[in-house]
Design an enzyme around this catalytic site. Structure first.
Site, PDB file in Angstrom:
ATOM      1  N   LYS A   2      -6.580   9.024   4.144  1.00  8.78           N
ATOM      2  CA  LYS A   2      -7.540   8.335   4.986  1.00  8.78           C
ATOM      3  C   LYS A   2      -7.431   9.088   6.166  1.00  8.78           C
ATOM      4  CE  LYS A   2      -6.608   4.069   3.572  1.00  8.78           C
ATOM      5  NZ  LYS A   2      -5.657   4.355   2.341  1.00  8.78           N
ATOM      6  N   THR A   3      -6.386   8.959   6.948  1.00  9.15           N
ATOM      7  CA  THR A   3      -5.869   9.393   8.104  1.00  9.15           C
ATOM      8  C   THR A   3      -6.317  10.862   8.327  1.00  9.15           C
ATOM      9  OG1 THR A   3      -4.206   7.659   8.466  1.00  9.15           O
ATOM     10  CG2 THR A   3      -4.488   9.488   9.903  1.00  9.15           C
ATOM     11  N   ASP A  32      -7.036   2.105  11.858  1.00  4.38           N
ATOM     12  CA  ASP A  32      -6.256   2.101  10.798  1.00  4.38           C
ATOM     13  C   ASP A  32      -6.283   0.350  10.397  1.00  4.38           C
ATOM     14  OD1 ASP A  32      -5.164   2.887   8.326  1.00  4.38           O
ATOM     15  OD2 ASP A  32      -3.466   3.565   9.167  1.00  4.38           O
ATOM     16  N   THR A  80      -6.933  -0.532   3.273  1.00  8.74           N
ATOM     17  CA  THR A  80      -6.543  -0.632   1.963  1.00  8.74           C
ATOM     18  C   THR A  80      -7.029  -1.879   1.115  1.00  8.74           C
ATOM     19  OG1 THR A  80      -4.481  -1.892   2.724  1.00  8.74           O
ATOM     20  CG2 THR A  80      -4.148   0.612   2.258  1.00  8.74           C
ATOM     21  N   ARG A  88       1.030  11.450  -0.473  1.00 15.92           N
ATOM     22  CA  ARG A  88       2.126  11.155   0.424  1.00 15.92           C
ATOM     23  C   ARG A  88       3.421  10.995  -0.432  1.00 15.92           C
ATOM     24  NH1 ARG A  88       1.246   5.918   3.737  1.00 15.92           N
ATOM     25  NH2 ARG A  88      -0.327   7.145   4.846  1.00 15.92           N
TER      26      ARG A  88
END
Ligand code: ADE
Length: 344
Positions: A73-74, A118, A167, A227
């Site tokens: 997302k980032t 975020d 999330t 990740r």
């Protein structure tokens, strides 16, 4: 009275979920669209959105990304900023503690900046309300005075794009959700093939020599999450280096075993959760709060990290009465499948 703090940065220190260090996350993060693997549908939609806005010489409309942690997302927010030639200011829901903090961030934005928030589901509700007119009409409502003599003045803000990530999309109120006029996008788990390509790219950047079989092995255990994949790659690299071994299939398996990551990518916590449901609650159903108390895992970690992956693998089911372990969960843990779960 203390003045509002600037909780943004022009670059981020990533929440790595204890799965890596921020510096390497940044090194491995793609900064060109062509390098970004996966999430094809989202990428295509964003291209149209950005191009159309650019042709109209307007900033792109506000965008919301949601999905489990570590799916990019980032990274997408950074790519959008890069593509639009815009500055990105980064903050998070929990970092904005007071209305004044948000007011300070908004008034310090430059024309066409991107503001990335975020974990927006953790933004306080009365602070959230400041965002509504800012997103909708580009103004900040400031209340001056108290009681009957109080009045509101409006401050014009620079035109900006809010990109938010969460999330937990169910934790976002519908008034806020409806203001993401550019779209709400759910990031999907990657395919094993996509993860393998991401790993190959990362290995190249890190200068790690790795066999194709080892790439496959790490990919299978990466929870379909870039990740996690990059974290496991780095730990396998360390293991091979210390043991003076080539990073082949056997070495990667040994390293992953030591990390307590099994063939499906489950870690100790995932297995504890399944064992708890099976051993203490007879396979379920069990409610979230009870499960959290019995496993000592935070409710948010259960809901946002563990459950989505266990559901994805078909090891867990959610029913109105709570979570239940599936026949596959019993099989994976090497336990006898109860008769009620056997299909005839
Ligand atoms: N590294 C992390 N996520 C990635 C992605 N989606 N594509 C390429 N490299 C990545």
């Amino acid at each position: 009275m203390s003045s509002p703090k600037d909780t943004t940065s022009s670059d981020s220190v990533e929440n790595t979920d204890g799965n890596g260090d921020a510096f390497l996350d940044k090194t491995l993060r793609p900064n060109k669209w062509d390098d970004y693997i996966g999430q094809r549908r989202i990428k295509e939609n964003l291209h149209i959105l950005l191009r159309a806005a650019n042709e109209r010489e307007q900033p792109p409309e506000h965008i919301l990304f949601y999905g489990p942690p570590g799916l990019g997302k980032t990274t997408l927010a950074h790519l959008i900023a890069h593509e639009s030639g815009a500055q990105i200011r980064i903050t998070s829901g929990p970092a904005i503690e007071r209305v004044g903090d948000l007011a300070s961030i908004l008034t310090n934005l430059g024309e066409k900046d991107i503001l990335f928030i975020d974990e927006i589901h953790r933004l306080n509700k009365n602070i959230e309300e400041v965002l509504y007119p800012a997103m909708e009409s580009g103004v900040l409502d400031i209340i001056i005075g108290k009681g009957p003599s109080a009045r509101t003045i409006q401050l014009e803000l620079p035109s900006f794009t809010l990109i938010a990530a969460t999330t937990q999309v169910s934790g976002i109120s519908s008034p806020l959700r409806s203001r993401f006029s550019g779209g709400t996008f759910r990031l999907e788990y990657y395919t094993a093939e996509e993860i393998k390509s991401i790993l190959a790219r990362s290995a190249k950047i890190l200068g790690v020599k790795i066999d194709d079989d080892a790439l496959e092995e790490i990919s299978k255990r990466s929870r379909f999450t870039p990740r996690t994949a990059n974290f496991l790659l780095k730990r396998c690299r360390d293991f091979a280096q210390v043991h003076k071994k080539n990073l082949d299939k056997k070495t990667s398996q040994d390293a992953l075993e030591l990390l307590d990551v099994d063939e499906l990518g489950l870690n100790r916590s995932d297995k504890d959760i399944l064992h708890t449901i099976i051993d203490k609650f007879n396979g379920g159903p069990v409610g979230l709060k009870t499960l959290s108390a019995a496993t000592s895992e935070e409710e948010s970690a259960l809901e946002e990290v563990h459950e989505p992956y266990l559901l994805q693998l078909g090891l867990l089911e959610r029913t109105p009465r709570g979570r239940i372990a599936t026949a596959r969960a019993y099989e994976h843990l090497g336990l006898e499948v109860p008769k009620r779960l056997l299909k005839d």
